[in-house]
Structure formats: C-alpha cells, structure tokens
Motif scaffolding. Sequence first.
Motif, PDB file in Angstrom:
ATOM      1  N   LEU A 145       0.811  -1.222   0.000  1.00  0.00           N
ATOM      2  CA  LEU A 145       0.000   0.000   0.000  1.00  0.00           C
ATOM      3  C   LEU A 145       0.843   1.270   0.000  1.00  0.00           C
ATOM      4  O   LEU A 145       0.338   2.358  -0.268  1.00  0.00           O
ATOM      5  CB  LEU A 145      -0.922   0.017   1.228  1.00  0.00           C
ATOM      6  CG  LEU A 145      -2.095  -0.934   1.190  1.00  0.00           C
ATOM      7  CD1 LEU A 145      -2.821  -0.926   2.522  1.00  0.00           C
ATOM      8  CD2 LEU A 145      -3.037  -0.590   0.056  1.00  0.00           C
ATOM      9  N   GLN A 146       2.119   1.137   0.317  1.00  0.00           N
ATOM     10  CA  GLN A 146       2.997   2.305   0.447  1.00  0.00           C
ATOM     11  C   GLN A 146       3.023   3.206  -0.789  1.00  0.00           C
ATOM     12  O   GLN A 146       2.943   4.420  -0.652  1.00  0.00           O
ATOM     13  CB  GLN A 146       4.406   1.864   0.847  1.00  0.00           C
ATOM     14  CG  GLN A 146       5.261   2.974   1.395  1.00  0.00           C
ATOM     15  CD  GLN A 146       4.620   3.675   2.585  1.00  0.00           C
ATOM     16  OE1 GLN A 146       3.986   3.062   3.437  1.00  0.00           O
ATOM     17  NE2 GLN A 146       4.768   4.979   2.649  1.00  0.00           N
ATOM     18  N   PRO A 147       3.122   2.652  -2.008  1.00  0.00           N
ATOM     19  CA  PRO A 147       3.134   3.547  -3.171  1.00  0.00           C
ATOM     20  C   PRO A 147       1.873   4.403  -3.277  1.00  0.00           C
ATOM     21  O   PRO A 147       1.957   5.599  -3.576  1.00  0.00           O
ATOM     22  CB  PRO A 147       3.242   2.593  -4.370  1.00  0.00           C
ATOM     23  CG  PRO A 147       3.742   1.326  -3.819  1.00  0.00           C
ATOM     24  CD  PRO A 147       3.314   1.254  -2.392  1.00  0.00           C
ATOM     25  N   LEU A 148       0.710   3.805  -3.013  1.00  0.00           N
ATOM     26  CA  LEU A 148      -0.528   4.589  -3.066  1.00  0.00           C
ATOM     27  C   LEU A 148      -0.555   5.632  -1.949  1.00  0.00           C
ATOM     28  O   LEU A 148      -1.051   6.743  -2.147  1.00  0.00           O
ATOM     29  CB  LEU A 148      -1.753   3.680  -2.955  1.00  0.00           C
ATOM     30  CG  LEU A 148      -2.090   2.852  -4.188  1.00  0.00           C
ATOM     31  CD1 LEU A 148      -3.285   1.945  -3.919  1.00  0.00           C
ATOM     32  CD2 LEU A 148      -2.372   3.739  -5.385  1.00  0.00           C
ATOM     33  N   THR A 149      -0.004   5.286  -0.799  1.00  0.00           N
ATOM     34  CA  THR A 149       0.046   6.234   0.323  1.00  0.00           C
ATOM     35  C   THR A 149       0.932   7.421  -0.026  1.00  0.00           C
ATOM     36  O   THR A 149       0.596   8.572   0.271  1.00  0.00           O
ATOM     37  CB  THR A 149       0.552   5.522   1.595  1.00  0.00           C
ATOM     38  OG1 THR A 149      -0.321   4.412   1.873  1.00  0.00           O
ATOM     39  CG2 THR A 149       0.572   6.458   2.779  1.00  0.00           C
ATOM     40  N   GLU A 150       2.063   7.166  -0.670  1.00  0.00           N
ATOM     41  CA  GLU A 150       2.951   8.259  -1.087  1.00  0.00           C
ATOM     42  C   GLU A 150       2.249   9.176  -2.082  1.00  0.00           C
ATOM     43  O   GLU A 150       2.377  10.399  -2.012  1.00  0.00           O
ATOM     44  CB  GLU A 150       4.239   7.696  -1.685  1.00  0.00           C
ATOM     45  CG  GLU A 150       5.150   7.068  -0.645  1.00  0.00           C
ATOM     46  CD  GLU A 150       6.358   6.401  -1.267  1.00  0.00           C
ATOM     47  OE1 GLU A 150       6.743   6.767  -2.401  1.00  0.00           O
ATOM     48  OE2 GLU A 150       6.934   5.518  -0.605  1.00  0.00           O
ATOM     49  N   ILE A 151       1.497   8.599  -2.991  1.00  0.00           N
ATOM     50  CA  ILE A 151       0.742   9.405  -3.956  1.00  0.00           C
ATOM     51  C   ILE A 151      -0.315  10.227  -3.224  1.00  0.00           C
ATOM     52  O   ILE A 151      -0.482  11.420  -3.485  1.00  0.00           O
ATOM     53  CB  ILE A 151       0.097   8.512  -5.035  1.00  0.00           C
ATOM     54  CG1 ILE A 151       1.177   7.930  -5.927  1.00  0.00           C
ATOM     55  CG2 ILE A 151      -0.924   9.290  -5.849  1.00  0.00           C
ATOM     56  CD1 ILE A 151       0.693   6.855  -6.865  1.00  0.00           C
ATOM     57  N   ALA A 152      -1.012   9.604  -2.294  1.00  0.00           N
ATOM     58  CA  ALA A 152      -2.062  10.314  -1.542  1.00  0.00           C
ATOM     59  C   ALA A 152      -1.483  11.507  -0.797  1.00  0.00           C
ATOM     60  O   ALA A 152      -2.140  12.550  -0.692  1.00  0.00           O
ATOM     61  CB  ALA A 152      -2.739   9.359  -0.561  1.00  0.00           C
ATOM     62  N   ARG A 153      -0.287  11.386  -0.315  1.00  0.00           N
ATOM     63  CA  ARG A 153       0.346  12.488   0.438  1.00  0.00           C
ATOM     64  C   ARG A 153       0.701  13.676  -0.452  1.00  0.00           C
ATOM     65  O   ARG A 153       0.965  14.755   0.051  1.00  0.00           O
ATOM     66  CB  ARG A 153       1.575  11.980   1.181  1.00  0.00           C
ATOM     67  CG  ARG A 153       1.196  11.097   2.352  1.00  0.00           C
ATOM     68  CD  ARG A 153       2.390  10.717   3.182  1.00  0.00           C
ATOM     69  NE  ARG A 153       1.977   9.803   4.230  1.00  0.00           N
ATOM     70  CZ  ARG A 153       2.624   8.697   4.558  1.00  0.00           C
ATOM     71  NH1 ARG A 153       3.736   8.369   3.938  1.00  0.00           N
ATOM     72  NH2 ARG A 153       2.171   7.921   5.510  1.00  0.00           N
TER      73      ARG A 153
END
Length: 185
Positions: free
Chosen positions: A134-142
């Motif tokens: 999930l980390q890549p999507l979390t980085e995008i969300a940030r």
Amino acid sequence: MQVGRGIVDGRRARGALRRTELLKATLSVLERDGAAAVSHRAVAAEAGVSLASTTYHFATLDDLLVEALTWAADDLTAELHERVTELGARPADELARLVEHLLVYRRGRTLAEYELYLLAARRPALREAAAAWLQPLTEIARTFTTNPQKASLLVAALDGLLLQSLIGARPFDQADVAALLSHLR
C-alpha cells in the motif's frame, strides 16, 4: 584472493538473478491462474527451472508468496514514482490516468497483486508485505493532502475503486477520482 571473491560474487549475482526470475514466474502464475495455482512446482515450470531451485531459494510457499508480494510492491513503487513525478497542473487528471493505467495496461499484474494482498487476510505471513504494498498509493495520496487521515482515506477509496473495477462491479470513471479529491479538500 580476488579470484575467490569474484567467484562468490558471481554466485551471489546468479542467485539474485534466479530469485528474480522465480518471483516473476510467481506473478505470471498468479496473473494466469490465480493464487490457488501457485506452488513450488508451478513456479518452477513457469520459470523453466528444477523444482529444487524453487525450494532452495524459497523453503516454504509462504516465503515465496511474501517475497513475490514484496518484490511486486518494490516494482510498483518504482513505476508509480516515475509517474507521480509527472503530476502536472492537473493532478486529478494525472491520478485518474494512473488508476486507469493500473486497470487497463497492467491489469493482469494489478489483479495478481490484489490476489496476494487479499490472501494476507488468511495468511498472517503476508500481512507485513501487504501493508508495504500500500505504500506507493500512500505516497501518492500524500501529494494531495498533508492530513494523514485524509491521505489514508484516499488510499482506502482508491483501493476500493481499483477492486470494484477489477471485479467488474463498476466501470472505472475518471470523474470519480476528481470527485474523490474534491471531498478531501
């Protein structure tokens, strides 16, 4: 002594290359046949190597699945990082194109990754790797909000959009991303 180290380094490099081949083969089996079809034997056949090679590098099926999900997460992170740096004046449009890319151009891989991701609900060994996925999507969300709660909700919503589109429950509509982002503001 240099020669000795070169041999060891060469073996390590070949071992790392073989592991990568086996992980790619695992994802290919997942894409084609689903998580239930993944076995040491199926991966060995897909990679064109002996069964002993898969069990040498991955003693258990959980080891193989965890490493495949971790490798897929790293691969996805690299791909998404490249795309996120291209977010221009219309980030909502870019994010919608990114989601569409995951659903259209790399649909098989996205489906395979989600199978592994959901398998973590039943296989505790996969949970840490699933969280890392999930980390890549979390980085995008940030990049859209500095509020951690809103970033987490955006990831959950994107996750839901991806899953619903993958199973055919709803067609992907780029306008959904814009609407979602408007609620975060």
